[in-house]
Scaffold this motif. Sequence first.
Motif, PDB file in Angstrom:
ATOM      1  N   THR A 198       0.865  -1.175   0.130  1.00 10.75           N
ATOM      2  CA  THR A 198      -0.072   0.028   0.109  1.00 10.75           C
ATOM      3  C   THR A 198       0.921   1.177   0.100  1.00 10.75           C
ATOM      4  O   THR A 198       0.323   2.373   0.070  1.00 10.75           O
ATOM      5  CB  THR A 198      -0.990   0.144   1.197  1.00 10.75           C
ATOM      6  OG1 THR A 198      -0.113   0.079   2.537  1.00 10.75           O
ATOM      7  CG2 THR A 198      -1.904  -1.166   1.108  1.00 10.75           C
ATOM      8  N   GLY A 199       2.199   1.016   0.078  1.00 11.30           N
ATOM      9  CA  GLY A 199       3.103   2.393  -0.022  1.00 11.30           C
ATOM     10  C   GLY A 199       3.783   2.834  -1.086  1.00 11.30           C
ATOM     11  O   GLY A 199       3.260   2.228  -2.280  1.00 11.30           O
ATOM     12  N   PRO A 200       4.587   3.805  -1.275  1.00 12.31           N
ATOM     13  CA  PRO A 200       5.278   4.079  -2.349  1.00 12.31           C
ATOM     14  C   PRO A 200       6.065   2.934  -2.733  1.00 12.31           C
ATOM     15  O   PRO A 200       6.407   2.019  -2.297  1.00 12.31           O
ATOM     16  CB  PRO A 200       6.267   5.269  -1.918  1.00 12.31           C
ATOM     17  CG  PRO A 200       6.085   4.900  -0.214  1.00 12.31           C
ATOM     18  CD  PRO A 200       5.036   4.268   0.050  1.00 12.31           C
ATOM     19  N   VAL A 201       6.325   3.227  -4.038  1.00 11.34           N
ATOM     20  CA  VAL A 201       7.450   2.380  -4.935  1.00 11.34           C
ATOM     21  C   VAL A 201       9.000   2.411  -4.162  1.00 11.34           C
ATOM     22  O   VAL A 201       9.169   3.573  -3.763  1.00 11.34           O
ATOM     23  CB  VAL A 201       7.659   2.952  -6.469  1.00 11.34           C
ATOM     24  CG1 VAL A 201       8.701   1.813  -7.061  1.00 11.34           C
ATOM     25  CG2 VAL A 201       6.403   2.475  -6.910  1.00 11.34           C
ATOM     26  N   TYR A 202       9.494   1.314  -3.965  1.00 13.75           N
ATOM     27  CA  TYR A 202      10.761   1.251  -3.450  1.00 13.75           C
ATOM     28  C   TYR A 202      11.729   0.403  -4.278  1.00 13.75           C
ATOM     29  O   TYR A 202      11.448  -0.082  -5.418  1.00 13.75           O
ATOM     30  CB  TYR A 202      10.992   0.725  -2.118  1.00 13.75           C
ATOM     31  CG  TYR A 202      10.384  -0.548  -2.144  1.00 13.75           C
ATOM     32  CD1 TYR A 202      11.188  -1.798  -1.872  1.00 13.75           C
ATOM     33  CD2 TYR A 202       9.128  -1.130  -1.867  1.00 13.75           C
ATOM     34  CE1 TYR A 202      11.037  -3.093  -1.879  1.00 13.75           C
ATOM     35  CE2 TYR A 202       8.850  -2.502  -1.785  1.00 13.75           C
ATOM     36  CZ  TYR A 202       9.783  -3.427  -1.844  1.00 13.75           C
ATOM     37  OH  TYR A 202       9.338  -4.770  -1.792  1.00 13.75           O
ATOM     38  N   ARG A 203      12.981   0.496  -3.878  1.00 11.54           N
ATOM     39  CA  ARG A 203      14.113  -0.139  -4.674  1.00 11.54           C
ATOM     40  C   ARG A 203      14.792  -1.031  -3.833  1.00 11.54           C
ATOM     41  O   ARG A 203      15.161  -0.513  -2.570  1.00 11.54           O
ATOM     42  CB  ARG A 203      14.976   0.947  -5.617  1.00 11.54           C
ATOM     43  CG  ARG A 203      14.312   1.560  -6.654  1.00 11.54           C
ATOM     44  CD  ARG A 203      15.065   2.609  -7.180  1.00 11.54           C
ATOM     45  NE  ARG A 203      14.565   3.333  -8.193  1.00 11.54           N
ATOM     46  CZ  ARG A 203      13.488   4.071  -8.133  1.00 11.54           C
ATOM     47  NH1 ARG A 203      12.777   4.347  -6.903  1.00 11.54           N
ATOM     48  NH2 ARG A 203      12.990   4.651  -9.331  1.00 11.54           N
ATOM     49  N   ARG A 204      15.553  -2.013  -4.119  1.00 10.43           N
ATOM     50  CA  ARG A 204      16.522  -2.674  -3.291  1.00 10.43           C
ATOM     51  C   ARG A 204      17.838  -2.646  -4.058  1.00 10.43           C
ATOM     52  O   ARG A 204      17.968  -3.124  -5.213  1.00 10.43           O
ATOM     53  CB  ARG A 204      16.276  -4.303  -3.239  1.00 10.43           C
ATOM     54  CG  ARG A 204      15.003  -4.578  -2.570  1.00 10.43           C
ATOM     55  CD  ARG A 204      14.799  -5.932  -2.055  1.00 10.43           C
ATOM     56  NE  ARG A 204      15.599  -6.174  -1.051  1.00 10.43           N
ATOM     57  CZ  ARG A 204      15.411  -6.132   0.149  1.00 10.43           C
ATOM     58  NH1 ARG A 204      14.477  -5.885   0.643  1.00 10.43           N
ATOM     59  NH2 ARG A 204      16.294  -6.705   1.086  1.00 10.43           N
ATOM     60  N   LEU A 205      18.897  -2.034  -3.127  1.00 12.49           N
ATOM     61  CA  LEU A 205      20.077  -1.650  -3.666  1.00 12.49           C
ATOM     62  C   LEU A 205      21.039  -2.568  -2.978  1.00 12.49           C
ATOM     63  O   LEU A 205      21.185  -2.262  -1.768  1.00 12.49           O
ATOM     64  CB  LEU A 205      20.399  -0.311  -4.007  1.00 12.49           C
ATOM     65  CG  LEU A 205      19.499   0.726  -4.737  1.00 12.49           C
ATOM     66  CD1 LEU A 205      19.968   2.158  -4.781  1.00 12.49           C
ATOM     67  CD2 LEU A 205      19.432   0.249  -6.148  1.00 12.49           C
TER      68      LEU A 205
END
Length: 85
Positions: A37-44
């Motif tokens: 339900t949250g904002p788009v995120y990235r895994r770095l």
Amino acid sequence: MQPDASAQRPRYLKTPDAATHLGLSPRTLEKHRCYGTGPVYRRLGGRVVYALEDLESWAALGTRRSTSDAGAGTVHPARRRPAED
């Protein structure tokens, strides 16, 4: 010559900093991530980061002019949503 202030601003924020930016607790932002339900995120690497523009876009979904304004979208609470058929 001093660099532009926007050039010094980080492009990606870790969860605690992203939560502070949104006015949420880090745990609430983690719940949003788990429930989708949250904002788009990235895994770095092994880290979760949020782009500033993604945080702003997600927060903008909650923009309203009045209580009767349907708005452009919905920012859902940080909880599981029922399956949609």
